[in-house]
Design an enzyme around this catalytic site. Structure first.
Site, PDB file in Angstrom:
ATOM      1  N   HIS A 130      -5.623  -2.260  -4.024  1.00 12.79           N
ATOM      2  CA  HIS A 130      -5.782  -0.970  -3.852  1.00 12.79           C
ATOM      3  C   HIS A 130      -5.891  -0.686  -2.392  1.00 12.79           C
ATOM      4  O   HIS A 130      -5.872  -1.442  -1.486  1.00 12.79           O
ATOM      5  CB  HIS A 130      -6.891  -0.897  -4.618  1.00 12.79           C
ATOM      6  N   HIS A 174     -10.323   0.468  -9.632  1.00 13.56           N
ATOM      7  CA  HIS A 174      -9.291   1.506  -8.779  1.00 13.56           C
ATOM      8  C   HIS A 174      -8.006   0.801  -8.256  1.00 13.56           C
ATOM      9  O   HIS A 174      -8.179  -0.206  -8.095  1.00 13.56           O
ATOM     10  CB  HIS A 174     -10.410   1.873  -7.750  1.00 13.56           C
TER      11      HIS A 174
END
Lengths: 114, 306
Positions: free
Chosen positions: B153, B198
């Protein structure tokens, strides 16, 4: 030393610091400053990435000679470099030096604006 | 499949000041595999557990930072449908032809209100260094360095974070597992298009287009410790950690590549399903949210970006 390879060390004076810092010619000025002032609240120059990218340790050298490694042009342009601006994490002393912080903060406009 | 549209982070293109130093860092230290070098000098990398051609691209430049972050879609039809929705939202969309990066199909790109370029694409060739799929070993050859399994991420810094949240959730179909709301507005949002905690996060920041960190997934807390051992051995500039995030619950170290781009090695993290409620942090507790053991933010977290 017996083999004749003496490491030279120099005195770096930071504006706002209560004492000078000793820095070897093979050592980056910011690293010597961090070792001398381990408490970040007392550091005369901000510490960021230590790798020439983020601009936190942007300084103006007001006295002395030094060599410079590659650093982000977003923070020190060639013209600024010629005027003595540098990132403290990218410079090695060649003499005693006097330095002051020239941190620009995160609000600096990107290239082409301002 | 039940996950449709966008599937996952696909490509991060990062600017580096010195390519040789960057290759040593990303290949020997973090442990990515180098899969190729383009005629324009860009270097293509992947984690040992990634199936597709590449996930990280290094481009030598005179500034550090991120050029773009791209998500992979399940089909070209999905990319075409997203294009219509993005244009209807009011963002300009441009085209990147197939083959602009090796093994990679056509991409579309656009600039979100934080000033970051985001791209979408549907096709990337499988790597000839992909993990085995038939009676597989856990790896083909033992992982190197910090043993990064994959690019995981990124956290980006820029303005207009409310607009960014609206765009990612309403136009790109992301969901939002976690946020920090200060008295004067939203400080940060963590968003995912999958069920990882995330896939991309944003922090509100006055200067557009900035990179806070690019993260690599490690297997567990022991590997985080091993990564810390390597950072001391090779004098890698460390920012914070080993520690844990309260937000995402991931175990972590922040450190810097040789151009000053922040990296993270990340392990763990909860599973985020679309029907879960949003976790919200306030200004009295955000320190514990970001650094769970230290329980306070450091100055560098909020200000040091490339």
């Amino acid at each position: 030393m017996a083999d004749g390879t003496m490491t030279r060390s120099f005195t770096i004076r930071f504006k706002g610091a209560d004492r000078p810092v000793t820095c070897d010619e093979s050592q980056k000025v910011l690293i010597a400053m961090e070792q001398a002032f381990p408490d970040s609240r007392l550091q005369p120059v901000r510490v960021g990435c230590r790798q020439g990218g983020c601009g936190a340790c942007r300084v103006k050298v007001t006295k002395g000679d030094y060599t410079t490694a590659k650093m982000s042009r977003a923070h020190v342009t060639e013209a600024e470099q010629a005027q003595g601006y540098a990132l403290a994490c990218r410079i090695y002393p060649q003499s005693d030096m006097e330095i002051e912080s020239a941190f620009l903060g995160p609000r600096r406009a990107p290239k082409g604006q301002n | 499949m039940s996950q449709e549209g966008l599937l996952r982070p696909g490509i991060a293109q990062i600017r580096v000041l010195d390519m040789d130093e960057a290759i040593t860092h990303y290949v020997e230290r973090i442990g990515l595999d180098m899969v190729g070098k383009g005629e324009d000098g860009r270097v293509y990398l992947k984690g040992y557990d990634e199936f597709h051609h590449h996930s990280v691209v290094l481009r030598e430049a005179d500034t550090a930072g991120i050029d773009f972050f791209a998500f992979k879609a399940d089909s070209q039809q999905s990319v075409d449908a997203f294009r219509k929705r993005i244009e209807a939202y009011g963002l300009e969309v441009d085209d990147v032809p197939a083959g602009e990066q090796p093994g990679t199909g056509a991409r579309i790109g656009f600039t979100v209100p934080s000033g970051h370029r985001i791209e979408l694409f549907a096709h990337m060739d499988l790597s000839d260094q992909a993990p085995d799929t038939r009676n597989p070993y856990i790896w083909k050859s033992e992982p190197r360095g910090m043993r990064a399994q994959r690019m995981d991420h990124c956290l980006l810094y820029g303005p207009n974070i409310d607009k960014v949240e609206e765009f990612f959730t309403q136009v790109l179909d992301f969901h939002l597992p976690e946020r920090v709301d200060l008295p004067d507005g939203t400080l940060a949002i963590w968003m995912t298009v999958s069920n990882k905690a995330h896939d991309i996060a944003f922090v509100n920041h006055p200067e557009p287009g900035k990179l806070h960190h690019l993260a690599f997934f490690l297997e567990n807390w022991n590997d985080i410790g091993h990564a810390a051992d390597l950072m001391s051995r090779y004098d890698i500039s460390r920012d914070v950690g080993p520690t844990r995030h309260g937000i995402t619950r991931g175990q972590t170290i922040y450190f810097f590549d040789p151009s000053g781009n922040r990296n993270e090695v990340f392990a763990g993290g909860y599973t985020a399903y679309k029907d879960h409620p949003v976790r919200v942090w306030d200004h009295n507790n955000v320190g514990r949210g970001i650094f769970y053991y230290e329980r306070q933010l450091n100055d560098a977290f909020l200000s040091v970006v490339t």
